[in-house]
Design a protein around this motif. Structure first.
Motif, PDB file in Angstrom:
ATOM      1  N   GLY A 126       0.770  -1.238   0.000  1.00  9.11           N
ATOM      2  CA  GLY A 126       0.000   0.000   0.000  1.00  9.11           C
ATOM      3  C   GLY A 126       0.797   1.281   0.000  1.00  9.11           C
ATOM      4  N   TYR A 179      -1.939   0.165 -12.383  1.00  6.67           N
ATOM      5  CA  TYR A 179      -1.267  -0.615 -11.340  1.00  6.67           C
ATOM      6  C   TYR A 179       0.121  -1.039 -11.813  1.00  6.67           C
ATOM      7  CZ  TYR A 179      -0.373  -3.944  -7.615  1.00  6.67           C
ATOM      8  OH  TYR A 179       0.203  -4.596  -6.539  1.00  6.67           O
ATOM      9  N   ASP A 198      -1.347  -6.805  -2.227  1.00  7.12           N
ATOM     10  CA  ASP A 198      -1.287  -5.364  -2.465  1.00  7.12           C
ATOM     11  C   ASP A 198      -2.401  -4.911  -3.400  1.00  7.12           C
ATOM     12  OD1 ASP A 198       0.640  -2.817  -2.290  1.00  7.12           O
ATOM     13  OD2 ASP A 198      -0.087  -3.011  -4.354  1.00  7.12           O
ATOM     14  N   ARG A 241      -5.544  -2.471  -2.212  1.00  6.69           N
ATOM     15  CA  ARG A 241      -5.788  -1.165  -2.824  1.00  6.69           C
ATOM     16  C   ARG A 241      -7.193  -1.102  -3.439  1.00  6.69           C
ATOM     17  NH1 ARG A 241      -0.928   1.851  -3.808  1.00  6.69           N
ATOM     18  NH2 ARG A 241       0.927   0.654  -3.231  1.00  6.69           N
ATOM     19  N   ALA A 272      -6.571   4.587  -4.622  1.00  6.79           N
ATOM     20  CA  ALA A 272      -5.873   3.309  -4.763  1.00  6.79           C
ATOM     21  C   ALA A 272      -4.364   3.495  -4.844  1.00  6.79           C
ATOM     22  CB  ALA A 272      -6.381   2.570  -6.003  1.00  6.79           C
ATOM     23  N   PRO A 310      -3.139   5.104  -0.651  1.00  5.49           N
ATOM     24  CA  PRO A 310      -3.992   4.801   0.500  1.00  5.49           C
ATOM     25  C   PRO A 310      -3.331   5.246   1.805  1.00  5.49           C
ATOM     26  CG  PRO A 310      -2.853   2.826  -0.226  1.00  5.49           C
ATOM     27  CD  PRO A 310      -2.507   3.901  -1.215  1.00  5.49           C
ATOM     28  N   TRP A 358      -7.516   1.096   6.696  1.00  9.41           N
ATOM     29  CA  TRP A 358      -6.439   0.466   5.933  1.00  9.41           C
ATOM     30  C   TRP A 358      -5.934  -0.796   6.631  1.00  9.41           C
ATOM     31  CZ3 TRP A 358      -4.818  -0.131   1.320  1.00  9.41           C
ATOM     32  CH2 TRP A 358      -3.599  -0.758   1.094  1.00  9.41           C
TER      33      TRP A 358
END
Length: 400
Positions: free
Chosen positions: A176, A195, A228, A232, A309, A312, A334
């Motif tokens: 994150g 991503y 991960d 996200r 995303a 975060p 989170w």
């Protein structure tokens, strides 16, 4: 922008909590903010000179509801849209230890009614309470093998929950990470999958910790990428609903897992090009056409969910997507997100057992219908997935 909350009505039909003992539905290490006026949350309170947080009770606090719920229009911190929310006035009493000294806090204020329950519930990732009729194995009243096994279940669950939390804690420094400048976010994003372009290169440099998975094998790089990517996606997709219970983001996580395991439907759930360093789950949850938070633009404007995303609240000392350091409420979201993603990837048997009623592949929120499918209402432990504004689960095999 100055926040304005509109008071609609006292909701008499929901007046079951008034003047009665209640509980806060939180994880063991969570707190909730109590405000001096209704309709407040971490974001709009800072914009209102008359607002201030006055207490931070946890799930062990003594709570008494002293007002009917107030239904109000409140600006959602994530979308900026006005949403119907409910607030109740409570009396609270709790203890905190600071530098070895115990302080008692008590008073009265307003809290989001989503956190308040009439029955005390077990947390998802904490200690599981034993049943009232609890006998230790080997004692006179412990019964036979089945009774002994039943008496051990709370301990086994507690240990398994601690294993998930310990693994998630070990991943905190890697999962994150904010990969953009939240005070000056990109106006034009790089080509390709966001991503793959922004998160993956940095994540792969962080290294894989030597964690042992549920089956005894060692965690791989693709496992870490799965965690991960799922974390996200859950945060950006579901953060506004965490207060209604972790069973809502857990439902979305399970549906994503179901899609990743449906190898015969790969072309349906995994769209566009993806890095070879991503496994099926990471590819599912970062396909922009399937999870719109990964789209670079929405209605011709920068997609605010994509910023969430990419940045975060994973580090309480650094700015997250809002451009400021995250309040405790956001860091709690989170931490729970990381636990859910860690359990789904590293402890799949346990996660699947918890979410066994979620066998479907589709979910929405706030729709009256979805391609003729039938809406179902699965349970995750003692919580029913029933709030349509958060998650609606649709069954392909039971068309109306």
């Amino acid at each position: 922008m100055r926040f304005i909350a509109f008071l609609f009505v006292f909701t008499a039909s929901l007046n079951t909590w008034a003047n009665g003992k209640a509980f806060l539905d939180l994880e063991d290490d969570e707190i909730v903010s109590v405000f001096n006026k209704p309709g407040m949350n971490w974001k709009n309170c800072s914009a209102d000179p008359a607002c201030r947080p006055i207490a931070w009770p946890d799930r062990g606090a003594e709570i008494e509801v002293v007002s009917p719920p107030r239904k109000m229009k409140v600006e959602d911190p994530y979308t900026g849209q006005m949403q119907d929310e409910e607030y109740v006035q409570i009396k609270y009493r709790y203890k905190r230890t600071v530098k070895g000294k115990v302080y008692t806090q008590e008073g009265q204020g307003w809290v989001d009614a989503a956190y308040v329950t009439q029955k005390k519930k077990n947390s998802f990732y904490g200690k599981v309470e034993a049943p009232k009729e609890y006998c230790l194995p080997g004692t006179k009243n412990s019964g036979g093998p089945k009774e002994i096994q039943k008496s051990l279940e709370p301990l086994e669950k507690t240990l398994s929950h601690r294993s998930v939390t310990a693994a998630a804690d070990a991943l905190k420094s890697r999962i994150g990470a904010c990969v953009i400048n939240p005070k000056n976010p990109p106006k034009n994003f790089a080509a390709g999958n966001p991503y793959d372009a922004y998160v993956l290169p940095q994540l792969r440099k962080s290294g894989v910790p030597p964690l042992t998975k549920e089956d005894g094998t060692t965690m791989t790089e693709k496992d870490m990428v799965d965690i991960d990517a799922l974390a996200r996606t859950l945060y950006a997709e579901m953060a506004r609903c965490y207060k209604h219970g972790l069973h809502y983001p857990m439902t979305v996580a399970k549906i994503a897992v179901n899609r990743s395991l449906a190898t015969d439907r790969k072309s349906e759930f995994i769209k566009d090009d993806h890095s070879s360093h991503k496994g099926p789950l990471a590819r599912v949850v970062t396909s922009p056409s399937q999870f719109s938070l990964w789209l670079k633009k929405m209605d011709g404007k920068t997609n605010n969910s994509l910023l969430q995303a990419l940045c975060p609240p994973s580090d309480k000392t650094k700015s997250f997507w809002t451009g400021s350091t995250p309040p405790p409420y956001e860091t709690s979201i989170w931490e729970n997100t990381l636990r859910i993603a860690t359990e789904a990837v590293l402890f799949p048997k346990q996660f699947n057992a918890r979410t066994r009623q979620v066998k479907q592949f589709h979910y929405t929120s706030g729709l009256k219908s979805f391609y003729g499918m039938k809406q179902v209402f699965p349970w995750i432990e003692d919580r029913k997935v029933s709030k349509d504004a958060c998650v609606q689960v649709w069954d392909e095999g039971r068309k109306s």
